[in-house]
Design an enzyme around this catalytic site. Structure first.
Site, PDB file in Angstrom:
ATOM      1  NE  ARG B 250      -1.978   1.906   3.395  1.00  0.00           N
ATOM      2  CZ  ARG B 250      -1.983   1.827   4.733  1.00  0.00           C
ATOM      3  NH1 ARG B 250      -2.690   0.911   5.348  1.00  0.00           N
ATOM      4  NH2 ARG B 250      -1.245   2.669   5.444  1.00  0.00           N
ATOM      5  CG  HIS B 254      -6.714   2.641   5.578  1.00  0.00           C
ATOM      6  ND1 HIS B 254      -6.820   1.387   5.012  1.00  0.00           N
ATOM      7  CD2 HIS B 254      -7.977   2.981   5.960  1.00  0.00           C
ATOM      8  CE1 HIS B 254      -8.085   0.984   5.067  1.00  0.00           C
ATOM      9  NE2 HIS B 254      -8.808   1.936   5.626  1.00  0.00           N
ATOM     10  CE1 TYR B 263       0.028   2.479   9.072  1.00  0.00           C
ATOM     11  CE2 TYR B 263      -1.314   4.103  10.215  1.00  0.00           C
ATOM     12  CZ  TYR B 263      -1.048   3.366   9.089  1.00  0.00           C
ATOM     13  OH  TYR B 263      -1.840   3.494   7.980  1.00  0.00           O
TER      14      TYR B 263
HETATM   15  C1  TPP Z   1     -16.252  -5.302   9.390  1.00  0.00           C
HETATM   16  C2  TPP Z   1     -15.361  -4.112   9.321  1.00  0.00           C
HETATM   17  N1  TPP Z   1     -14.543  -3.844  10.363  1.00  0.00           N
HETATM   18  C3  TPP Z   1     -13.751  -2.767  10.346  1.00  0.00           C
HETATM   19  C4  TPP Z   1     -13.737  -1.926   9.279  1.00  0.00           C
HETATM   20  C5  TPP Z   1     -12.846  -0.674   9.295  1.00  0.00           C
HETATM   21  N2  TPP Z   1     -11.739  -0.841   8.346  1.00  0.00           N
HETATM   22  C6  TPP Z   1     -11.826  -0.332   7.110  1.00  0.00           C
HETATM   23  S1  TPP Z   1     -10.522  -0.760   6.176  1.00  0.00           S
HETATM   24  C7  TPP Z   1      -9.797  -1.632   7.416  1.00  0.00           C
HETATM   25  C8  TPP Z   1      -8.509  -2.324   7.171  1.00  0.00           C
HETATM   26  C9  TPP Z   1      -8.582  -3.253   6.005  1.00  0.00           C
HETATM   27  O1  TPP Z   1      -7.312  -3.710   5.658  1.00  0.00           O
HETATM   28  P1  TPP Z   1      -7.112  -4.732   4.458  1.00  0.00           P
HETATM   29  O2  TPP Z   1      -8.152  -5.778   4.486  1.00  0.00           O
HETATM   30  O3  TPP Z   1      -5.713  -5.183   4.499  1.00  0.00           O
HETATM   31  O4  TPP Z   1      -7.400  -3.877   3.160  1.00  0.00           O
HETATM   32  P2  TPP Z   1      -6.609  -2.599   2.615  1.00  0.00           P
HETATM   33  O5  TPP Z   1      -7.389  -1.414   3.100  1.00  0.00           O
HETATM   34  O6  TPP Z   1      -5.216  -2.664   3.141  1.00  0.00           O
HETATM   35  O7  TPP Z   1      -6.639  -2.701   1.130  1.00  0.00           O
HETATM   36  C10 TPP Z   1     -10.582  -1.562   8.563  1.00  0.00           C
HETATM   37  C11 TPP Z   1     -10.238  -2.174   9.844  1.00  0.00           C
HETATM   38  C12 TPP Z   1     -14.602  -2.228   8.217  1.00  0.00           C
HETATM   39  N3  TPP Z   1     -14.668  -1.459   7.124  1.00  0.00           N
HETATM   40  N4  TPP Z   1     -15.381  -3.316   8.265  1.00  0.00           N
END
Ligand code: TPP
Ligand code: TPP
Ligand code: MG
Ligand code: MG
Lengths: 327, 361, 361, 327
Positions: B250, B254, B263
């Protein structure tokens, strides 16, 4: 020690303060460690209390809840963060089937002293699923307590109470007012009572009952109405489970009129519960039908229209005016 | 743990590490590069719009170009994409107009309504929920004997959530025509990959469901093309599901609401930039005499105009009427809601004290 | 798929298939046999009570004796058992009085309150939810630096539910002192194992979480003892979690409310009976001159008395007061409930028209 | 063709009947295939329609819901069974975040025509978690319809309507009365309307509003009260989302008195909603406070005490008598 803090900082203050006093408290959740939470509610806790007490979990809300229950059964005091209330649904099976029942199920042999914190509500122009206020789902579940602060001081005092409570408490933080108000708080370790309303403003003409971020709108409306010489009593429900109907009823017995304000959808909202209880227990005291100012029975729209969904102080003023005019 | 090594054709410098597959024609390579550049320019514009208060919180696609673009190119038009919130490169390549993608991030449901989305799902925000939709879509294809596949993406963090594993499980046992792609970009907001799982590879999760699984270099568009194409072929041939773990990084925060410097070690980011996908493909194209500085400049100019036009269209788009809150809830509006709908319209016209048209943050 | 073959020491006839571990002393073997017979007689009695309207719907433990009894024997007293609804053999062996186990199945919460349960969890009815509790308990042990372990069981069907996989995942990444045991009895009510998952072995699910995993012959108490003891030792030594897939067979209906003849081929059941655990251990004991017909008869008589006494105690137990519905909901009864509690008591005394004391079906 | 059937058989009849007419209908769930469902609601469907249309799923409710949503988006009509309502919680994220929102989210580009069936309620002395009635959680969710039949004929007609509905319908079957009443049903493919109450008995003195298994208790009470010359109007709500307040309000305007009966916990129950709406819209028509006869705000006890938890006809008679005596 005095601190001039906003609601979000009051949460952080209460967490740090109580974690210092009680080594059994641990916090867990997504991004609460190094990052200090996406809103920074757990800022600096990792530095002070270390990774064993401030734990970043894998991404799984069911797991966060289930894990907390297991920890709590051992007498730890887990404080779990669900990043947004819109992501609490995967945790509901654990919350409803276990957290709320373990004490009852085992006749007190085991218990479940946990806190689940979640920011909730709309108004910050967030993406989809980041603006939910489904407190009614939790309010319907016996065995839970559901607490909602509406000021920095109440956030501090109620969160202490939630942490010390020997039973599971869901602590919903109105993120829209996370930073909107500063208050001088004494970090004096004094908790506020759960299951009690707070009367924020006394008045004799009409009772306004609300909670969370809508308290700000309600207070603003009450102030505006004072100019028209309408004296509103403003009650912050603060605990939607259990509901302190006593305070509300005695206020309505005094004023004879009631407007209930909440952000969640109207049908099946906690407002219906309050309205029903008042109508059933104080029918003859009511000088006008109860009014509810609420979100619509539709889905919180994407943020471009969100202000059309959310009740505001003008809506409250309108409802009060109409209720006052009823004869 | 089985030994699966990331599939790779191009190294970070764009040198071949093995012979390229026939399917990677010059045409395909140039198309792929086009959409990768388009995606990245779109991304830059979207962030600019957000920073100037004209878009909501936005999830950058930076670093996912070599996963999403080849995936979209490999898919048939009538396959179904079931994305999460970081797959706009895929959506753009599938033909969704840029202004509609912006609408979504601008807080307007019409961004999910684009005709060009055909039967594709809108972005799933609740993590991992989309994986099950893809299985449902694939079940429909299978029940109806259609030669179509569902393609769904998820992040590394998402692989920890139970529904992802439930999806793999049912896809395995029902032999569903679905392709699961993990964009393992090493971070789930602030949580690094090694805190998500002790699995040696996230691809191992597919093995637990009896699904053929592989790691692919997610910065290598050719490797991704190969992997996805093979997975799709398996699906079309009735051979069931495949799991692809694409190793990427990434390159952004985020979302625009995040600050990764809190972090994430900055040298990690620096190393990751050295492996980034656009440079890799461009170097290869140049080495094949398919590309040069002037073509690069021409492409950038062309795309820059495209993107700006879309941004202008987006910004000029008036908001939906207030009644839209009610009109799509049910196929037939319920009588019960009529009163609320009427009230909402009155309220919008008179204007509550707090209401600010089109405000965004 | 890695090649893990079920650990086995005794074949179905009770012959050694490899040298027995030292830990399997005659003492241990006889204790184990005692509890296996006790469990089975308890089971017969429970079914009889149910059939005569004196117990609620009951889940038979038939076929799980060689999994549950050795597991309980291997555990320390202060380890924590986190069972599902088919682990009464484990509970009985852990020392929970039979009448308390009956109370649970008789629809009385006091069955979960037995002092002898110590910190063990009550039966989890919602499938797979218990796996996460075990991880939480194990987290507490780890945080407090206690040399204790959590042991949790689950059915083959349960392994399809996401929370089981979330539990494996967190146990792997946090290296939790927890032992997961799958009682793979081949059926989830009417759904056979091959419809649950395409995983070659359910144990593969542990590999996807980076957890050492193994298949064990679940009809062989010695193999189970070995596997569980090793897993516990790993836990005590801070080496983290283990997954054990115990291959068994559900020799009964799913519960007394089920009729397995509707969906299960009868010859499959016949074959399974040939591998059942009691006969296997008894044959081995006999071959070692540790057991004979007269000992068998003595044991049965002794246990029969034990079980009958417990059943009598259970049947004689008056129901809880109506107020018990309210008294354990919160640590401190909320004022809000007082009115409802009072009303329930009045109502119980006057008696609603429909109310029948202690009715059960 | 006429069939003499109980509620359970009426469900089976409607499923088979509609599956014959519409090839796009498929059913899925745990044990619904060879076994015909643990209650036999799907008996014989596997034989008639084959394994492609009657699918035993792996054991995972989240998956059942998510899969159904995906299927529905393709225009299939999945009818999913959740084995008991107590096991619906893992499906809530999918139901709330997706099933209820897909049409709205995509401005109608995609839709979600699915049915989720689940037996619910207590009274059969079942194990823990097999007696829940948490319909209020679903009633609060905009975008869903939540339908509850209370007789074989209504089970047949409403299930047909649920299947034909272009939006997600949760169909809750009161298992306590699965076999308690036989009715002659014509398998005539005629659906009953969703979102409409059914007035089961006309009366001028008092309105009794209920749904599900409590209808039987309510009718029994009404009959007993007729002997004391109290004429009850009995209304079966049938759809708790959306609520047909029109029928209820016009009945209350006629009778001036209202008793609401449901099995679920009182606080946050659908009864509160009805009570609040009536009080707010017909305050001046009420000759007595509304009464609610409900389950307690505690956890459904294990079955040995379950009859102490469940409201019964005597409770209804008591509430009616008290309401009639109010002056
Ligand atoms: C069920 C749920 N829990 C928490 C979140 C909040 N949240 C949004 S993105 C994220 C991290 C996701 O990381 P990853 O799956 O690695 O995808 P990336 O964003 O790195 O592409 C979190 C915790 C959410 N959208 N849905
Ligand atoms: C979440 C949930 N869904 C459904 C059920 C209903 N149910 C009870 S047991 C069972 C089958 C379980 O099979 P398995 O996990 O193999 O365990 P076994 O009973 O064979 O030991 C089902 C579907 C439940 N208890 N919980
Ligand atoms: Mg990631
Ligand atoms: Mg099984």
């Amino acid at each position: 020690m005095k601190h001039n803090v906003c609601l979000l900082e009051a949460v952080n203050l209460a967490l740090a303060s109580e974690m210092r006093r009680d080594e059994e408290i641990i916090t867990l959740g997504e991004d609460i460690g190094v990052n200090g939470g996406v809103f920074r509610a757990t800022d600096n806790l990792r530095d002070e209390f270390g990774v064993k007490r401030v734990m970043d979990t894998p991404l799984a809300e069911t797991m966060i809840a289930g894990l907390s229950i297991g920890m709590a059964s051992q007498g730890l005091k887990p404080i779990a963060e669900i990043q947004f209330m819109g992501f609490i649904f995967p945790a509901l099976e654990q919350i409803i089937c276990h957290a709320a029942r373990i004490r009852n199920r085992t006749r007190g042999r085991l218990s479940c002293p946990l806190v689940i914190r979640a920011p909730f509500g709309g108004g910050i122009h967030a993406p989809e699923h980041h603006s939910e206020s489904t407190e009614a789902l939790l309010a319907h579940i016996p065995g839970l307590k559901v607490v909602i602060p509406s000021s920095p001081a109440r956030a501090y005092g109620l969160l202490l109470a939630a942490i010390r409570d020997p039973d599971p408490v869901i602590f919903l933080e109105p993120k829209r007012i996370y930073r909107s108000q500063q208050q001088e708080i004494d970090d004096n370790a004094i908790a506020l009572p759960i299951g009690r309303c707070f009367t924020l403003k006394e008045g004799s003409d009409i009772t306004l009952v609300s909670w969370g971020a809508m308290i700000s709108e309600t207070l603003a409306a009450a102030e505006a109405l004072a100019d028209s010489n309408i004296k509103c009593e403003v009650i912050d429900v603060a605990s939607v489970n259990p509901l302190d109907m006593e305070t509300i009823l005695s206020s309505v017995k005094k004023t004879g009129r009631l407007v209930i304000i909440h952000e969640a959808a109207r049908s099946g909202g906690v407002g219906a519960d309050i309205s029903a209880s008042v109508a059933e227990n104080a029918l003859l005291d009511l000088q006008a039908p109860i009014a509810r100012v609420t979100g619509y029975d539709t889905i919180m729209p994407y943020f471009r229209l969100e202000n059309h969904y959310l009740p505001n102080s003008q809506d409250i003023i309108d409802a009060v005016t109409q209720t006052m005019e009823f004869v | 743990m089985t030994s699966i090594h990331p599939l790779q054709y191009l190294d970070p410098e764009g040198n071949k590490t093995q012979d390229l597959p026939n399917t990677c024609t010059s045409d395909w390579l140039l198309r792929c590069y086009h959409f990768m550049v388009l995606s990245r320019q779109f991304d830059t514009k979207a962030i600019a719009l957000q920073r100037t208060g004209q878009l909501g919180t936005y999830a950058s696609l930076l670093g996912s170009e070599a996963i999403d673009v080849p995936t979209a190119l490999a898919m048939q038009k009538n396959d179904v994409l079931v994305p999460y919130y970081r797959n706009h490169a895929c959506q753009i390549t599938r033909g969704v107009p840029l202004e509609e993608v912006l609408l979504y991030w601008g807080g307007d449901e019409r961004g999910n309504a684009a005709e060009k989305m055909q039967q594709d799902f809108p972005n799933a925000v609740p993590i991992a929920t989309q994986s099950l939709h893809a299985c449902g879509v694939a079940s429909a294809f299978k029940i109806r004997n259609q030669k179509r596949a569902a393609v769904t993406l998820i992040g590394d963090g998402g692989t920890s959530k139970g529904d992802f594993m439930e999806a793999l499980n049912v896809a395995g046992v029902w032999q569903l025509p679905v392709v699961f792609i993990i964009n393992n970009n090493q971070w789930a907001i602030s949580v690094p990959r090694h805190i998500q799982s002790a699995a040696a590879q996230l691809a191992d999760k597919g093995l637990a469901a009896g699904i053929p699984s592989m790691q692919v270099d997610g910065n290598d568009p050719i490797a991704m093309q190969q992997a996805v194409q093979q997975a799709l072929n398996r699906a079309y041939e009735g051979k069931g599901a495949t799991l692809i773990e694409a190793i990427s990084y990434r390159l952004s925060d985020h979302t625009t609401a995040d600050d990764a410097t809190r972090y994430r070690p900055s040298d990690e980011l620096k190393v990751a930039w050295e492996k980034e996908p656009l440079k890799r493909l461009r170097n290869y194209l140049v080495s094949q005499q398919l590309w040069d500085e002037s073509k690069e400049q021409a492409l950038h100019e062309k795309i820059s105009t495209l993107v700006q036009t879309a941004a202008d269209k987006y910004v000029a788009m008036p908001p939906q009427p207030v009644s839209s809150m009610f009109d799509y809830l049910y196929f037939e509006p319920t009588e019960q809601l009529q009163e609320q709908r009427d009230w909402a319209e009155v309220r919008a016209m008179t204007g509550g004290s707090h209401y600010q048209e089109g405000e965004s943050s």
